[in-house]
Design an enzyme around this catalytic site. Structure first.
Site, PDB file in Angstrom:
ATOM      1  N   ASN A  24      95.747 -28.900  45.031  1.00 49.39           N
ATOM      2  CA  ASN A  24      94.673 -27.918  45.193  1.00 49.39           C
ATOM      3  C   ASN A  24      93.994 -27.532  43.876  1.00 49.39           C
ATOM      4  O   ASN A  24      92.786 -27.294  43.865  1.00 49.39           O
ATOM      5  CB  ASN A  24      95.253 -26.670  45.881  1.00 49.39           C
ATOM      6  CG  ASN A  24      94.345 -25.480  45.743  1.00 49.39           C
ATOM      7  OD1 ASN A  24      93.328 -25.378  46.424  1.00 49.39           O
ATOM      8  ND2 ASN A  24      94.676 -24.571  44.823  1.00 49.39           N
ATOM      9  N   SER A  69      86.155 -32.232  48.085  1.00 44.16           N
ATOM     10  CA  SER A  69      84.954 -31.391  48.253  1.00 44.16           C
ATOM     11  C   SER A  69      83.883 -32.245  48.927  1.00 44.16           C
ATOM     12  O   SER A  69      83.856 -33.467  48.745  1.00 44.16           O
ATOM     13  CB  SER A  69      84.450 -30.949  46.880  1.00 44.16           C
ATOM     14  OG  SER A  69      83.130 -30.425  46.996  1.00 44.16           O
ATOM     15  N   TYR A  82      82.101 -33.266  38.386  1.00 45.24           N
ATOM     16  CA  TYR A  82      82.938 -32.762  39.483  1.00 45.24           C
ATOM     17  C   TYR A  82      82.856 -33.712  40.674  1.00 45.24           C
ATOM     18  O   TYR A  82      83.865 -34.092  41.268  1.00 45.24           O
ATOM     19  CB  TYR A  82      82.432 -31.370  39.854  1.00 45.24           C
ATOM     20  CG  TYR A  82      83.177 -30.686  40.972  1.00 45.24           C
ATOM     21  CD1 TYR A  82      84.434 -30.126  40.760  1.00 45.24           C
ATOM     22  CD2 TYR A  82      82.606 -30.566  42.241  1.00 45.24           C
ATOM     23  CE1 TYR A  82      85.093 -29.466  41.786  1.00 45.24           C
ATOM     24  CE2 TYR A  82      83.271 -29.907  43.268  1.00 45.24           C
ATOM     25  CZ  TYR A  82      84.512 -29.365  43.033  1.00 45.24           C
ATOM     26  OH  TYR A  82      85.175 -28.712  44.056  1.00 45.24           O
ATOM     27  N   LYS A 133      85.857 -35.861  42.503  1.00 42.38           N
ATOM     28  CA  LYS A 133      86.265 -35.695  43.900  1.00 42.38           C
ATOM     29  C   LYS A 133      86.081 -37.006  44.686  1.00 42.38           C
ATOM     30  O   LYS A 133      86.849 -37.293  45.607  1.00 42.38           O
ATOM     31  CB  LYS A 133      85.477 -34.556  44.552  1.00 42.38           C
ATOM     32  CG  LYS A 133      85.797 -33.169  43.956  1.00 42.38           C
ATOM     33  CD  LYS A 133      87.258 -32.787  44.124  1.00 42.38           C
ATOM     34  CE  LYS A 133      87.533 -31.342  43.720  1.00 42.38           C
ATOM     35  NZ  LYS A 133      88.943 -30.944  43.839  1.00 42.38           N
TER      36      LYS A 133
HETATM   37  N1  LIG Z   1      85.491 -22.758  46.167  1.00 43.82           N
HETATM   38  C1  LIG Z   1      84.761 -23.754  46.665  1.00 43.82           C
HETATM   39  O1  LIG Z   1      83.591 -23.577  47.067  1.00 43.82           O
HETATM   40  C2  LIG Z   1      85.337 -25.129  46.794  1.00 43.82           C
HETATM   41  C3  LIG Z   1      84.601 -26.070  47.512  1.00 43.82           C
HETATM   42  C4  LIG Z   1      85.116 -27.357  47.649  1.00 43.82           C
HETATM   43  C5  LIG Z   1      86.323 -27.680  47.083  1.00 43.82           C
HETATM   44  N2  LIG Z   1      87.017 -26.747  46.379  1.00 43.82           N
HETATM   45  C6  LIG Z   1      88.278 -27.170  45.783  1.00 43.82           C
HETATM   46  O2  LIG Z   1      89.314 -26.310  46.207  1.00 43.82           O
HETATM   47  C7  LIG Z   1      90.318 -26.239  45.194  1.00 43.82           C
HETATM   48  C8  LIG Z   1      90.627 -24.782  44.906  1.00 43.82           C
HETATM   49  O3  LIG Z   1      89.430 -24.161  44.453  1.00 43.82           O
HETATM   50  P1  LIG Z   1      89.240 -22.578  44.405  1.00 43.82           P
HETATM   51  O4  LIG Z   1      87.846 -22.316  44.781  1.00 43.82           O
HETATM   52  O5  LIG Z   1      90.345 -21.909  45.110  1.00 43.82           O
HETATM   53  O6  LIG Z   1      89.370 -22.364  42.821  1.00 43.82           O
HETATM   54  P2  LIG Z   1      89.820 -21.082  41.986  1.00 43.82           P
HETATM   55  O7  LIG Z   1      89.604 -19.844  42.781  1.00 43.82           O
HETATM   56  O8  LIG Z   1      89.146 -21.236  40.670  1.00 43.82           O
HETATM   57  O9  LIG Z   1      91.412 -21.296  41.806  1.00 43.82           O
HETATM   58  C9  LIG Z   1      91.889 -22.404  41.090  1.00 43.82           C
HETATM   59  C10 LIG Z   1      93.400 -22.406  41.084  1.00 43.82           C
HETATM   60  O10 LIG Z   1      93.832 -23.527  40.301  1.00 43.82           O
HETATM   61  C11 LIG Z   1      94.616 -23.061  39.192  1.00 43.82           C
HETATM   62  N3  LIG Z   1      94.344 -23.899  38.032  1.00 43.82           N
HETATM   63  C12 LIG Z   1      93.157 -24.098  37.421  1.00 43.82           C
HETATM   64  N4  LIG Z   1      93.317 -24.905  36.354  1.00 43.82           N
HETATM   65  C13 LIG Z   1      94.629 -25.221  36.310  1.00 43.82           C
HETATM   66  C14 LIG Z   1      95.422 -26.013  35.430  1.00 43.82           C
HETATM   67  N5  LIG Z   1      94.893 -26.643  34.364  1.00 43.82           N
HETATM   68  N6  LIG Z   1      96.757 -26.123  35.674  1.00 43.82           N
HETATM   69  C15 LIG Z   1      97.318 -25.471  36.733  1.00 43.82           C
HETATM   70  N7  LIG Z   1      96.619 -24.720  37.586  1.00 43.82           N
HETATM   71  C16 LIG Z   1      95.296 -24.592  37.374  1.00 43.82           C
HETATM   72  C17 LIG Z   1      94.168 -21.611  38.993  1.00 43.82           C
HETATM   73  O11 LIG Z   1      95.143 -20.821  38.322  1.00 43.82           O
HETATM   74  P3  LIG Z   1      95.130 -20.622  36.706  1.00 43.82           P
HETATM   75  O12 LIG Z   1      93.710 -20.444  36.295  1.00 43.82           O
HETATM   76  O13 LIG Z   1      95.998 -19.437  36.460  1.00 43.82           O
HETATM   77  O14 LIG Z   1      95.728 -21.865  36.146  1.00 43.82           O
HETATM   78  C18 LIG Z   1      93.990 -21.162  40.433  1.00 43.82           C
HETATM   79  O15 LIG Z   1      95.237 -20.870  41.013  1.00 43.82           O
HETATM   80  C19 LIG Z   1      89.764 -27.020  43.994  1.00 43.82           C
HETATM   81  O16 LIG Z   1      90.294 -28.316  43.963  1.00 43.82           O
HETATM   82  C20 LIG Z   1      88.273 -27.075  44.277  1.00 43.82           C
HETATM   83  O17 LIG Z   1      87.659 -28.180  43.669  1.00 43.82           O
HETATM   84  C21 LIG Z   1      86.560 -25.474  46.231  1.00 43.82           C
END
Ligand SMILES: NC(=O)c1ccc[n+]([C@@H]2O[C@H](COP(=O)([O-])OP(=O)(O)OC[C@H]3O[C@@H](n4cnc5c(N)ncnc54)[C@H](OP(=O)(O)O)[C@@H]3O)[C@@H](O)[C@H]2O)c1
Length: 245
Positions: free
Chosen positions: A88, A140, A153, A157
């Site tokens: 994730n 994504s 990005y 993906k």
């Molecule tokens: N939000 C969207 O619209 C969306 C859409 C499509 C896909 N996604 C995908 O869904 C996934 C989760 O996204 P989200 O929106 O939930 O993001 P988010 O709110 O930014 O959360 C990201 C999570 O990943 C952790 N993380 C980031 N960098 C890291 C690293 N180097 N090592 C370990 N942990 C790390 C963060 O914790 P720390 O910062 O404490 O490390 C946090 O727990 C991602 O793969 C994203 O590409 C999101």
């Protein structure tokens, strides 16, 4: 129901990862998660009597190969098996490619695909010993559709979906399934700085007329980890309110 089953979730501290961790705990999984920093959510789980012995979290950077190996080892020592892996943790940077520096390109590619490949390799070695497992890659819709300002990005993906397909072929005969979930735009920290104009444009183009919520995504993760999806592998499934239909 899933008593004794173990799931690993990368980036479980906030956003989608947080919702996935809570869902799997509610489903009686033992859950191991990591992120670079703690959050109130993580601290509450760690202190909760309810999840004692069922939740493990460690501070680790997915980009740190040695820390990742150590994390998988710790999970195996603690829980003796790994049934599910949810890749994730991910990072997006909304920036035109000509303006993007080398460090940011490397950071995105390393977290979104490089570290996923390595963590998946380490976990798959455990799953191979069991002849069972399910891996869910959080991709994504931007992996298959173009969006301005997200080239790196998008490339990461698309690569992740490629990993899903080839690994599904590699591991299928060993009882291990691999699928991608491709969310549309979800209301998390990742999208909170998106300009209002862009947000309303996306909402206008989305048949369901809204952005996604993290809870819109968790049902599919639960399903893909469960035996209910036992003949599904190598697929990428979009949950985007119809944005890409
Ligand atoms: N939000 C969207 O619209 C969306 C859409 C499509 C896909 N996604 C995908 O869904 C996934 C989760 O996204 P989200 O929106 O939930 O993001 P988010 O709110 O930014 O959360 C990201 C999570 O990943 C952790 N993380 C980031 N960098 C890291 C690293 N180097 N090592 C370990 N942990 C790390 C963060 O914790 P720390 O910062 O404490 O490390 C946090 O727990 C991602 O793969 C994203 O590409 C999101």
């Amino acid at each position: 129901m899933n008593n004794g089953k173990v799931a690993v979730v990368s980036g479980g501290s906030r956003g989608l990862g947080k919702a996935i961790v809570q869902t799997l705990l509610d489903e009686d999984y033992k859950v191991a998660a990591f992120s670079r920093s703690e959050s109130d959510f993580i601290n509450t789980l760690r202190e909760s009597e309810k999840y004692r012995g069922r939740f493990y979290w460690d501070a680790a950077d997915a980009a740190d190969d040695a820390a990742m190996k150590q994390f998988v080892l710790q999970v195996y020592r603690k829980f003796s098996r790994i049934d599910g892996l949810v890749n994730n943790a991910g990072l997006n940077l909304d920036q035109l490619l000509p303006l993007t520096n080398d460090e940011d390109i490397d950071r995105i590619l390393n977290l979104n695909i490089g570290s996923v490949i390595k963590l998946t390799r380490n976990v798959s070695r455990v799953m191979l010993k069991q002849n069972s497992g399910s891996i869910v890659n959080i991709s994504s819709i931007i992996g298959s559709r173009g969006f301005k300002g997200t080239s790196v990005y998008s490339a990461s993906k698309a690569a992740l979906d490629g990993l899903t397909r080839s690994l599904a072929r590699e591991l299928g005969s060993k009882g291990i399934r691999v699928n991608s979930l491709a969310p549309g735009f979800v209301d998390t920290d990742m999208t909170k700085n998106m300009p209002e104009k862009q947000k309303s444009q996306i909402i206008r183009r989305t048949p369901m007329g809204r952005l996604g919520e993290t809870d819109d995504m968790t049902g599919l993760v639960r399903f893909l980890l469960s035996p209910e999806s036992s003949f599904m592998t190598g697929q990428t499934m979009a949950i985007d309110g119809g944005l890409t239909c």
